[in-house]
Write a protein that holds these residues in place. Sequence first.
Motif, mmCIF file in Angstrom:
data_model
loop_
_atom_site.group_PDB
_atom_site.id
_atom_site.type_symbol
_atom_site.label_atom_id
_atom_site.label_comp_id
_atom_site.label_asym_id
_atom_site.label_seq_id
_atom_site.Cartn_x
_atom_site.Cartn_y
_atom_site.Cartn_z
ATOM 1 N N ASN A 3 0.836 -1.199 0.000
ATOM 2 C CA ASN A 3 0.000 0.000 0.000
ATOM 3 C C ASN A 3 0.869 1.246 0.000
ATOM 4 O O ASN A 3 1.852 1.328 0.731
ATOM 5 N N VAL A 4 0.505 2.228 -0.815
ATOM 6 C CA VAL A 4 1.260 3.481 -0.889
ATOM 7 C C VAL A 4 1.050 4.333 0.349
ATOM 8 O O VAL A 4 1.948 5.073 0.773
ATOM 9 N N ASP A 5 -0.116 4.268 0.950
ATOM 10 C CA ASP A 5 -0.501 5.186 2.018
ATOM 11 C C ASP A 5 0.571 5.281 3.094
ATOM 12 O O ASP A 5 1.000 4.273 3.669
ATOM 13 N N ASP A 6 0.986 6.524 3.359
ATOM 14 C CA ASP A 6 1.912 6.851 4.449
ATOM 15 C C ASP A 6 3.322 6.293 4.264
ATOM 16 O O ASP A 6 4.132 6.380 5.186
ATOM 17 N N ARG A 7 3.652 5.756 3.122
ATOM 18 C CA ARG A 7 5.015 5.266 2.906
ATOM 19 C C ARG A 7 5.945 6.430 2.588
ATOM 20 O O ARG A 7 5.618 7.310 1.796
ATOM 21 N N ILE A 8 7.107 6.412 3.223
ATOM 22 C CA ILE A 8 8.065 7.510 3.148
ATOM 23 C C ILE A 8 9.285 7.038 2.366
ATOM 24 O O ILE A 8 9.943 6.067 2.744
ATOM 25 N N VAL A 9 9.598 7.740 1.273
ATOM 26 C CA VAL A 9 10.704 7.351 0.397
ATOM 27 C C VAL A 9 11.715 8.492 0.324
ATOM 28 O O VAL A 9 11.354 9.632 0.020
ATOM 29 N N MET A 10 12.968 8.179 0.580
ATOM 30 C CA MET A 10 14.051 9.135 0.403
ATOM 31 C C MET A 10 14.665 8.925 -0.981
ATOM 32 O O MET A 10 14.933 7.790 -1.372
ATOM 33 N N ARG A 38 21.770 18.947 -3.699
ATOM 34 C CA ARG A 38 22.760 19.916 -3.223
ATOM 35 C C ARG A 38 22.124 21.257 -2.878
ATOM 36 O O ARG A 38 22.517 21.905 -1.918
ATOM 37 N N ASP A 39 21.151 21.674 -3.670
ATOM 38 C CA ASP A 39 20.449 22.936 -3.432
ATOM 39 C C ASP A 39 18.977 22.646 -3.183
ATOM 40 O O ASP A 39 18.202 22.492 -4.134
ATOM 41 N N PRO A 40 18.555 22.561 -1.922
ATOM 42 C CA PRO A 40 17.161 22.199 -1.614
ATOM 43 C C PRO A 40 16.135 23.168 -2.183
ATOM 44 O O PRO A 40 14.969 22.800 -2.355
ATOM 45 N N ASP A 41 16.547 24.394 -2.490
ATOM 46 C CA ASP A 41 15.602 25.384 -3.008
ATOM 47 C C ASP A 41 15.195 25.115 -4.453
ATOM 48 O O ASP A 41 14.316 25.790 -4.986
ATOM 49 N N ARG A 42 15.835 24.132 -5.088
ATOM 50 C CA ARG A 42 15.481 23.838 -6.475
ATOM 51 C C ARG A 42 14.139 23.127 -6.591
ATOM 52 O O ARG A 42 13.553 23.060 -7.667
ATOM 53 N N LEU A 43 13.631 22.598 -5.484
ATOM 54 C CA LEU A 43 12.298 21.995 -5.453
ATOM 55 C C LEU A 43 11.470 22.696 -4.390
ATOM 56 O O LEU A 43 11.978 23.008 -3.302
ATOM 57 N N GLU A 47 3.039 19.420 1.131
ATOM 58 C CA GLU A 47 2.614 18.575 2.251
ATOM 59 C C GLU A 47 3.259 17.190 2.174
ATOM 60 O O GLU A 47 3.568 16.585 3.213
ATOM 61 N N ARG A 48 3.477 16.681 0.972
ATOM 62 C CA ARG A 48 4.047 15.337 0.808
ATOM 63 C C ARG A 48 5.463 15.347 0.254
ATOM 64 O O ARG A 48 6.008 14.292 -0.044
ATOM 65 N N LEU A 49 6.056 16.521 0.122
ATOM 66 C CA LEU A 49 7.435 16.610 -0.361
ATOM 67 C C LEU A 49 8.249 17.499 0.557
ATOM 68 O O LEU A 49 7.918 18.671 0.759
ATOM 69 N N MET A 50 9.298 16.933 1.142
ATOM 70 C CA MET A 50 10.271 17.733 1.877
ATOM 71 C C MET A 50 11.598 17.665 1.132
ATOM 72 O O MET A 50 11.890 16.691 0.430
ATOM 73 N N THR A 51 12.380 18.719 1.244
ATOM 74 C CA THR A 51 13.698 18.738 0.622
ATOM 75 C C THR A 51 14.759 18.931 1.696
ATOM 76 O O THR A 51 14.498 19.512 2.757
ATOM 77 N N HIS A 52 15.936 18.413 1.409
ATOM 78 C CA HIS A 52 17.042 18.540 2.361
ATOM 79 C C HIS A 52 18.346 18.518 1.579
ATOM 80 O O HIS A 52 18.463 17.828 0.564
ATOM 81 N N ILE A 63 23.511 11.300 7.403
ATOM 82 C CA ILE A 63 23.007 11.241 8.783
ATOM 83 C C ILE A 63 22.049 12.387 9.057
ATOM 84 O O ILE A 63 20.952 12.190 9.594
ATOM 85 N N SER A 64 22.426 13.601 8.658
ATOM 86 C CA SER A 64 21.557 14.752 8.919
ATOM 87 C C SER A 64 20.277 14.675 8.104
ATOM 88 O O SER A 64 19.197 15.053 8.578
ATOM 89 N N TRP A 65 20.371 14.167 6.875
ATOM 90 C CA TRP A 65 19.178 14.046 6.032
ATOM 91 C C TRP A 65 18.211 13.014 6.593
ATOM 92 O O TRP A 65 17.001 13.256 6.682
ATOM 93 N N VAL A 66 18.714 11.857 6.995
ATOM 94 C CA VAL A 66 17.848 10.837 7.594
ATOM 95 C C VAL A 66 17.203 11.363 8.867
ATOM 96 O O VAL A 66 15.993 11.178 9.097
ATOM 97 N N ARG A 67 17.965 12.027 9.703
ATOM 98 C CA ARG A 67 17.418 12.573 10.952
ATOM 99 C C ARG A 67 16.303 13.573 10.675
ATOM 100 O O ARG A 67 15.262 13.565 11.350
ATOM 101 N N ALA A 68 16.486 14.426 9.681
ATOM 102 C CA ALA A 68 15.461 15.406 9.338
ATOM 103 C C ALA A 68 14.201 14.727 8.810
ATOM 104 O O ALA A 68 13.071 15.140 9.126
#
Length: 230
Positions: A3-10, A38-43, A47-52, A63-68
């Motif tokens: 199921n896609v619901d609530d699945r988080i993909v990096m 490299r530049d998070p501002d490019r995206l 609500e369903r997309l975070m950038t880091h 490590i910092s990306w996974v933690r975020a």
Amino acid sequence: MLNVDDRIVMVSGASRGIGRAVVDRLLASGFRVSAGLRDPDRLQQTERLMTHRYDAEDAASPISWVRATVARWGGVDALVNAAGINPKVLVSDEGEDELEEMWRINVKGPLRMIRAALPHLSVCGHGRVVNLGSLSGRRVGSNVGYAMTKFAVVALTHGLRREGRAAGIRATVVCPGYVATDMTLNDDEIPRHEMSQPGDIARLVETVLMLPNNASLSELLVHCQFEPML
């Protein structure tokens, strides 16, 4: 199928090429996506997309990306390693700078990302890792340096398949040939319109992420032209 619901993909390498196509495909299908670039501002975040910020050459970056990602959404269900470079390196070349750079980005980058995400992939019971390899990881063409790194990515994938199986982790290496991205702009072996398209590779990545634990794919070879059996 899972199921896609609530699945988080990096997804690494998310600003362009196959990585960007994977981000767009997964968002359209309802996944929550954490995009590393490299530049998070490019995206633009939604609500369903975070950038880091993600720099494959920086050992602390995974490590910092996974933690975020975990801080925002509580876990990680899947990882897609799409960041990579392909400067041409021949056996006869002098110097090792470009080879070392490829090794850091194409091999150590995915390895470090997997290690950082592994504790979270292990607890969900259906952890998925998709590494973007290449047909150059199954046979050697004109760029032996790139092939060396992609052979290593294939080995990394199979190592994770073995180590992560009991925890429900399934790993796949997707190995396309020529794909019409900026990485192949200077390749003239075949016309660009005959190359595979990033969106089609992204669709295959999505399919791999959706397969259940008892129907996993270890290697997915994607041909845009005829080649002898690999």
